[in-house]
Design a protein around this motif. Structure first.
Motif, PDB file in Angstrom:
ATOM      1  N   ALA A 185       0.840  -1.195   0.000  1.00  0.00           N
ATOM      2  CA  ALA A 185       0.000   0.000   0.000  1.00  0.00           C
ATOM      3  C   ALA A 185       0.878   1.249   0.000  1.00  0.00           C
ATOM      4  N   HIS A 186       0.403   2.266  -0.685  1.00  0.00           N
ATOM      5  CA  HIS A 186       1.119   3.551  -0.676  1.00  0.00           C
ATOM      6  C   HIS A 186       0.808   4.288   0.617  1.00  0.00           C
ATOM      7  N   PRO A 187       1.674   5.250   0.987  1.00  0.00           N
ATOM      8  CA  PRO A 187       1.359   6.045   2.185  1.00  0.00           C
ATOM      9  C   PRO A 187       0.002   6.739   2.016  1.00  0.00           C
ATOM     10  N   HIS A 188      -0.750   6.774   3.116  1.00  0.00           N
ATOM     11  CA  HIS A 188      -2.062   7.456   3.184  1.00  0.00           C
ATOM     12  C   HIS A 188      -3.109   6.861   2.253  1.00  0.00           C
ATOM     13  N   GLU A 189      -2.890   5.646   1.811  1.00  0.00           N
ATOM     14  CA  GLU A 189      -3.885   5.018   0.963  1.00  0.00           C
ATOM     15  C   GLU A 189      -4.977   4.401   1.834  1.00  0.00           C
ATOM     16  N   ALA A 190      -6.179   4.302   1.287  1.00  0.00           N
ATOM     17  CA  ALA A 190      -7.272   3.696   2.051  1.00  0.00           C
ATOM     18  C   ALA A 190      -8.047   2.771   1.143  1.00  0.00           C
ATOM     19  N   ILE A 191      -8.786   1.854   1.763  1.00  0.00           N
ATOM     20  CA  ILE A 191      -9.639   0.960   0.974  1.00  0.00           C
ATOM     21  C   ILE A 191     -10.988   0.849   1.678  1.00  0.00           C
ATOM     22  N   THR A 192     -12.060   0.792   0.868  1.00  0.00           N
ATOM     23  CA  THR A 192     -13.378   0.529   1.434  1.00  0.00           C
ATOM     24  C   THR A 192     -13.666  -0.946   1.219  1.00  0.00           C
ATOM     25  N   THR A 193     -13.818  -1.699   2.304  1.00  0.00           N
ATOM     26  CA  THR A 193     -13.995  -3.144   2.167  1.00  0.00           C
ATOM     27  C   THR A 193     -15.424  -3.457   1.731  1.00  0.00           C
ATOM     28  N   GLU A 240     -16.489  -0.803   5.321  1.00  0.00           N
ATOM     29  CA  GLU A 240     -15.598  -0.200   6.293  1.00  0.00           C
ATOM     30  C   GLU A 240     -14.401   0.426   5.578  1.00  0.00           C
ATOM     31  N   ILE A 241     -14.040   1.644   5.979  1.00  0.00           N
ATOM     32  CA  ILE A 241     -12.895   2.293   5.348  1.00  0.00           C
ATOM     33  C   ILE A 241     -11.647   2.033   6.199  1.00  0.00           C
ATOM     34  N   LEU A 242     -10.655   1.435   5.581  1.00  0.00           N
ATOM     35  CA  LEU A 242      -9.428   1.123   6.325  1.00  0.00           C
ATOM     36  C   LEU A 242      -8.296   2.013   5.833  1.00  0.00           C
ATOM     37  N   GLU A 243      -7.627   2.667   6.787  1.00  0.00           N
ATOM     38  CA  GLU A 243      -6.403   3.407   6.456  1.00  0.00           C
ATOM     39  C   GLU A 243      -5.286   2.388   6.360  1.00  0.00           C
ATOM     40  N   LEU A 244      -4.636   2.288   5.228  1.00  0.00           N
ATOM     41  CA  LEU A 244      -3.654   1.231   5.057  1.00  0.00           C
ATOM     42  C   LEU A 244      -2.277   1.637   5.544  1.00  0.00           C
ATOM     43  N   SER A 245      -1.551   0.625   5.975  1.00  0.00           N
ATOM     44  CA  SER A 245      -0.165   0.843   6.373  1.00  0.00           C
ATOM     45  C   SER A 245       0.712   0.420   5.200  1.00  0.00           C
ATOM     46  N   THR A 246       1.901   0.969   5.114  1.00  0.00           N
ATOM     47  CA  THR A 246       2.758   0.658   3.961  1.00  0.00           C
ATOM     48  C   THR A 246       3.334  -0.749   4.045  1.00  0.00           C
ATOM     49  N   SER A 247       2.991  -1.491   5.105  1.00  0.00           N
ATOM     50  CA  SER A 247       3.405  -2.893   5.148  1.00  0.00           C
ATOM     51  C   SER A 247       2.262  -3.812   4.717  1.00  0.00           C
ATOM     52  N   ASP A 248       1.106  -3.222   4.377  1.00  0.00           N
ATOM     53  CA  ASP A 248      -0.026  -4.039   3.929  1.00  0.00           C
ATOM     54  C   ASP A 248       0.118  -4.341   2.436  1.00  0.00           C
ATOM     55  N   GLN A 287      -7.525  -5.643  12.631  1.00  0.00           N
ATOM     56  CA  GLN A 287      -8.475  -6.477  13.358  1.00  0.00           C
ATOM     57  C   GLN A 287      -9.524  -7.044  12.425  1.00  0.00           C
ATOM     58  N   LEU A 288      -9.039  -7.592  11.341  1.00  0.00           N
ATOM     59  CA  LEU A 288      -9.904  -8.131  10.305  1.00  0.00           C
ATOM     60  C   LEU A 288      -9.472  -9.570  10.072  1.00  0.00           C
ATOM     61  N   ILE A 289     -10.143 -10.503  10.784  1.00  0.00           N
ATOM     62  CA  ILE A 289      -9.795 -11.908  10.610  1.00  0.00           C
ATOM     63  C   ILE A 289     -10.884 -12.546   9.770  1.00  0.00           C
TER      64      ILE A 289
END
Lengths: 335, 683
Positions: B175-183, B187-195, B245-247
């Motif tokens: 994921a790029h910095p400050h990127e987000a995804i709507t699942t 739910e809107i998740l702010e992504l980390s650059t390790s995702d 927290q998405l299992i």
């Protein structure tokens, strides 16, 4: 005074006496302050010297005789009264000791059995490092096997880092969720052959119900020698469990998984038609011997862990695990 | 994990009943039970983490069951019917991250999204999944069959690479910095650059191996779909899944490091099934990419000599039996003179060392069927853990003083610690992840639990006498745990001084039982800041001048917190220092040969003079002949002011002769003189 008649009368009266109270009346009548004999002694001083001497002597003899009779009779009464008054159905005097906790009693039973097989009791810390609790036991970070041990972590924000010296200690601290770290700690310090059991308090980050509690006791076992085999493990653990739970128990061995043993084994016992999990076990994983620096391929061993509450629940038919931690004296007094 | 019995039977053609399957699995794999019987029987199998990757699916479990029967499992063969048009024209793969081991995709055009056929819905429901639509259900079905999580994107929602070309691109990247995804759940998740994400070149479409996004969601209108079958790195999936927290079913499976071989096979099965239930044309070709810096997939070859089997297992197995079992389990091997070179099946990522292989053979035979062969043992006289014996002895003696043993929790509430202001103390250890405020701190003393115990028990009795042996935890230069033994005495309408003296008496008797004499220990005033925050009065027990514990009366703050009307006497002793000071041997003293003479003495003295000082004065006045002193009466009343009347019973005895009256009188005079120095008025 007619002493002869007095004695005869007294003797006859005494024959009628049937209890202590009647004997007391008899005593008052013949020996009391207002008795005939007592009045006679009062009048003695008015008699002539010779009479005084003679009758006084006679009166003394009579008094001695009466006293003798009285003592004999009262002795009889006191002897017989103890016998007739004792009601052996009366409750005994309350003499109590305190009671040892059922977990103590079950733990002793478990330990005694393994001690007979030559196991030594050792203990380990409840506050553990991530290294001893997980990594050294092959429960690697970011591996799903870690989820088998829901863990309470300690807040070490206030910790002064300088206090921790060795690399192994530079880990995050936790409350141990099993007693298995003792395996590593003990093997690091001792060369086989070894046989240890390690009882202790453990904690799991888990909701509490009638069969689970976030705090519980475990007994870890470890035996390492040159010729420990899977069949040997089965034989030894069967002996021990029979000595704890009785010769007639039915055991079942089935496969399981713990990262620090291979193969992993679970032992169940049949209670009232149902199989109940008793302990997790297995042959010590060779990586553990490497971790503690043992010579390669020289040693074999087995390890096991059992829950003390489970045994206590079986021993005493306790149906709610939380009772063990209730402190309710009405519960504690029963053991 | 739930399995459809009929599905397993369809795959394995075995004759076992549902209960027989559960029994077999329990004895050879993992605890299992029939949770639903009848036509759609369902089995619940508690798979352990090492077997999720291979047995966590219907094919895998069937393979297991057939191995028990000695049959070899044959994979259903699959041949996909492709259209003449090639996939490359429409889709490209851009594999940018090492955290994906393998990625494959297919394209199907012209599907019709609708409800699944009922057989498909039934299978999903049996396994605890909710049917959604035929495309999504098909991918879930194949996951339940092979264990491979799959994903389907709406092709038309992917943004084209160039505006004038229909071609689109699937990018596997971090994921790029400050990127987000709507699942898919909105739910809107702010992504980390390790995702790790699956993206088109505008935005992320899915959180790789965890959950899809709304951007390319399958809807009723969807016509063209991209099928994804990939092998993502387990650790990466686990970290991302924990971070958000998405299992999910998919993330849970990927965490267990699935075999990369599952992906291409599952893709074919999925394409075929979707074509069957949704219609459409499967485009020719599969887009595939492997991990760029993938290490040579080293085959794990394990040599095991023939003699090693019985050395490890403890009974002898014939070579042919071993080879037969290995074959049934899917192992391959090469025979050498005295050993086998064994290669575990590709689908078993948990077989690494020789013990794993030998364990597998034992597992297939059934650990329950292993003979009980007593081990050959080195004869050693076991040592005894003296500290353990000491603690057990302590418990026995405490019970004899009519104290009930309790086991309390090591964790105490936030509120009680705050009530005495210890939440600001650096000595109290806090949990980083408490279950609740009730179990928040590690107990720094036994007193908190004890007072709660007293409160509870006083609601139905008049007297509470308890003890506990356990640990207390404090933070100094390091985190420390000390094993202590402690107790409480509480009684309605009791004079707390009496209870205090009883507790002290218990300690003194214990000291005596462990061989300490009066000169080995003392009670010092409670000038310890720590215990002063818990106790209103009390004393520190010193053994050989080292503090080992405390005995005192709980303070009003604590009493109020637990709503206690009467005082509670509490004591707590550290076991290690007590144990250390115990003298190894206990020797007997000869019995006295000459009679003892006793005298009583009463006097009035200021209450400021400690009894200890009076006893010391008497002893020093008659060091040889005064052998015992017993304080038998203490009297105070208002008229006496700051004074009290004390009565002592003194015992004189000589080891050499019978004491005469005048010798005893002389000793008594010396004592009286000393007492007068202390201000005593002899009565």
């Amino acid at each position: 005074m007619d002493f002869k008649q007095l004695l005869t009368q007294a003797q006859n009266d005494l024959k009628q006496v049937s209890c202590e109270a009647e004997l007391e009346s008899w005593r008052i009548k013949y020996l009391g302050r207002k008795s005939g004999l007592a009045s006679f002694f009062k009048t003695l001083k008015d008699l002539s010297d010779e009479l005084k001497k003679r009758q006084g002597q006679q009166a003394n003899e009579v008094r001695q005789q009466l006293q003798e009779w009285y003592q004999k009779a009262s002795q009889q009464f006191s002897n017989s009264s103890t016998v007739s008054i004792l009601d052996y159905t009366r409750p005994g005097k309350k003499i109590t000791q305190g009671h040892l906790h059922p977990l103590t009693l079950s733990l002793r039973k478990i330990i005694k059995s393994f001690e007979k097989l030559g196991f030594l009791v050792v203990e380990g810390p409840e506050i553990e490092t991530e290294y001893y609790h997980f990594d050294a036991l092959r429960i690697f970070p970011d591996h799903p096997a870690r989820d088998m041990w829901n863990t309470f972590w300690l807040d070490s924000k206030n910790k002064t880092p300088s206090a921790r010296k060795t690399k192994k200690d530079e880990e995050k601290l936790l409350l141990r969720a099993h007693t298995s770290p003792v395996q590593i700690r003990y093997m690091e310090q001792h060369i086989p052959p070894l046989r240890i059991i390690s009882p202790g308090r453990c904690f799991r980050y888990e909701a509490t119900d009638a069969t689970h509690n976030f705090q519980f006791y475990q007994v870890e076992g470890l035996m390492v020698d040159e010729h420990i085999t899977l069949a040997g493990f089965k034989s030894l653990i069967t002996m021990a469990l029979k000595s704890i739970l009785g010769d007639n128990i039915l055991l079942r061995f089935r496969p399981s998984y713990f990262p620090f043993v291979t193969p992993g084994i679970e032992v169940d016992v049949k209670i009232a038609g149902k199989w109940i999990e008793l302990l997790g076990a297995g042959m010590v994983h060779p990586d553990l011997f490497k971790v503690v620096g043992y010579e390669n391929n020289k040693w074999q061993g087995f390890a096991f862990g059992l829950g003390v509450e489970r045994f206590a629940m079986l021993n005493f038919k306790v149906d709610d695990i939380r009772l063990f931690y209730s402190s309710d004296v009405r519960f504690l007094e029963q053991f | 994990m739930k399995f459809s019995y009929q599905w397993l039977k369809d795959l394995g053609h075995f004759a076992f009943s549902p209960n027989q399957v559960a029994e077999l699995l329990t004895l050879h794999l993992a605890e299992s039970r029939v949770v639903k019987s009848g036509k759609f029987a369902v089995l619940e199998v508690d798979l352990l983490p090492n077997r999720v990757a291979d047995a966590g699916c219907h094919l895998g479990l069937t393979r297991e069951l057939l191995a028990y029967e000695g049959k070899k499992f044959v994979y259903p063969r699959i041949k996909v019917k492709e259209s003449s048009e090639a996939i490359d024209k429409y889709l490209a793969l851009n594999h940018q991250s090492n955290l994906c081991n393998y990625y494959s995709a297919r394209l199907i055009q012209g599907v019709q999204v609708k409800k699944s056929p009922s057989w498909l819905q039934q299978r999903l429901k049996d396994c605890g999944l909710r049917p959604i639509n035929n495309v999504v259900d098909a991918s879930n079905y194949i996951m339940l069959l092979t264990g491979q999580p799959l994903h389907v994107f709406d092709y038309d929602k992917l943004s084209p690479i160039l505006s004038d070309s229909p071609k689109r691109e699937i990018i596997i990247r971090l994921a790029h910095p400050h990127e987000a995804i709507t699942t898919l759940d909105g739910e809107i998740l702010e992504l980390s650059t390790s995702d790790l994400v699956i993206a088109d070149h505008k935005q992320p479409l899915a959180l790789a191996g965890i959950k899809g996004g709304q951007a390319a969601e399958i809807t009723q209108q969807t016509q063209n779909i991209v099928l994804e079958s990939a092998n993502f790195d387990g650790v990466t999936v686990r970290k991302t899944s924990r971070l958000h927290q998405l299992i999910t079913e998919a993330s849970w499976r990927f965490e267990h490091n699935l075999s990369p071989q599952l992906a291409p096979y599952s893709l074919e099965l999925l394409a075929q099934l979707i074509r069957e239930v949704s219609g459409g044309e499967i485009l020719a070709g599969v887009l595939e990419s492997k991990k760029r810096s993938s290490k040579k997939n080293q085959k794990n070859i394990i040599p095991i000599s023939w003699s090693r089997w019985s050395n490890f297992l403890g009974w002898s197995l014939s070579q042919s039996r071993i080879k037969q079992i290995l074959t049934n389990l899917g192992f391959s091997f090469i025979e050498r003179k005295n050993y086998l070179l064994i290669t575990p099946p590709e689908f078993r990522n948990d077989i690494i060392c020789a013990q794993d292989v030998m364990g597998e053979v034992a597992r297939l035979i059934g650990v329950n069927n292993i003979p009980l062969n007593a081990p050959l043992l080195t004869s050693v006289l076991p040592k005894e853990n003296e500290f353990w014996v000491f603690k057990e002895q302590f418990k026995d003696w405490l019970a004899a003083y009519q104290l009930e043993e309790v086991y309390n929790y090591s964790l105490i509430s936030k509120e009680v610690v705050e009530s005495v202001g210890l939440n600001n103390s650096s000595r109290v250890i806090k949990l980083a992840n408490p279950l609740s405020n009730l179990f928040y701190y590690l107990r720094p003393s036994l007193i908190f639990n004890f007072l709660e115990n007293v409160q509870h028990n006083l609601s139905f009795r008049n007297e509470v006498r308890l003890f506990e042996l356990g640990k207390i935890y404090q933070q100094g230069t390091d985190f420390s745990e000390d094993e202590v033994v402690g107790g409480v005495l509480s009684q309605r309408q009791a004079v707390s001084e009496d209870l205090f003296l009883e507790a002290k008496g218990i300690l003194e008797d214990l000291l005596k039982k462990f061989g300490f004499s009066r000169s080995d220990y003392s009670f010092a005033s409670l000038n310890d800041a720590w215990y002063s925050s818990l106790l209103k009065s009390g004393a520190i027990l010193m053994i050989n001048s080292k503090p080992v514990g405390v005995v005192g009366i709980s303070n009003s703050t604590l009493n109020n917190f637990f709503d206690l009307k009467n005082d509670v006497v509490f004591w707590e002793i550290k076991l290690a220092p007590w144990f250390t000071e115990i003298k190894a041997e206990k020797y007997y003293k000869p019995l006295p040969k000459y009679p003892a003479v006793s005298r009583d003495i009463s006097f009035i003295i200021s209450s400021d003079v400690l009894i200890d000082n009076i006893l010391n004065a008497m002893q020093s006045a008659s060091p040889e002949l005064l052998v015992d002193v017993d304080l038998f009466d203490v009297y105070r009343d208002e008229q006496m002011g700051n004074k009290q009347s004390l009565s002592f019973h003194l015992v004189f005895q000589s080891p050499h002769k019978t004491l005469t009256k005048s010798e005893v009188d002389q000793e008594l005079d010396k004592i009286i003189t000393k007492l007068k120095h202390l201000g005593a008025i002899i009565r």
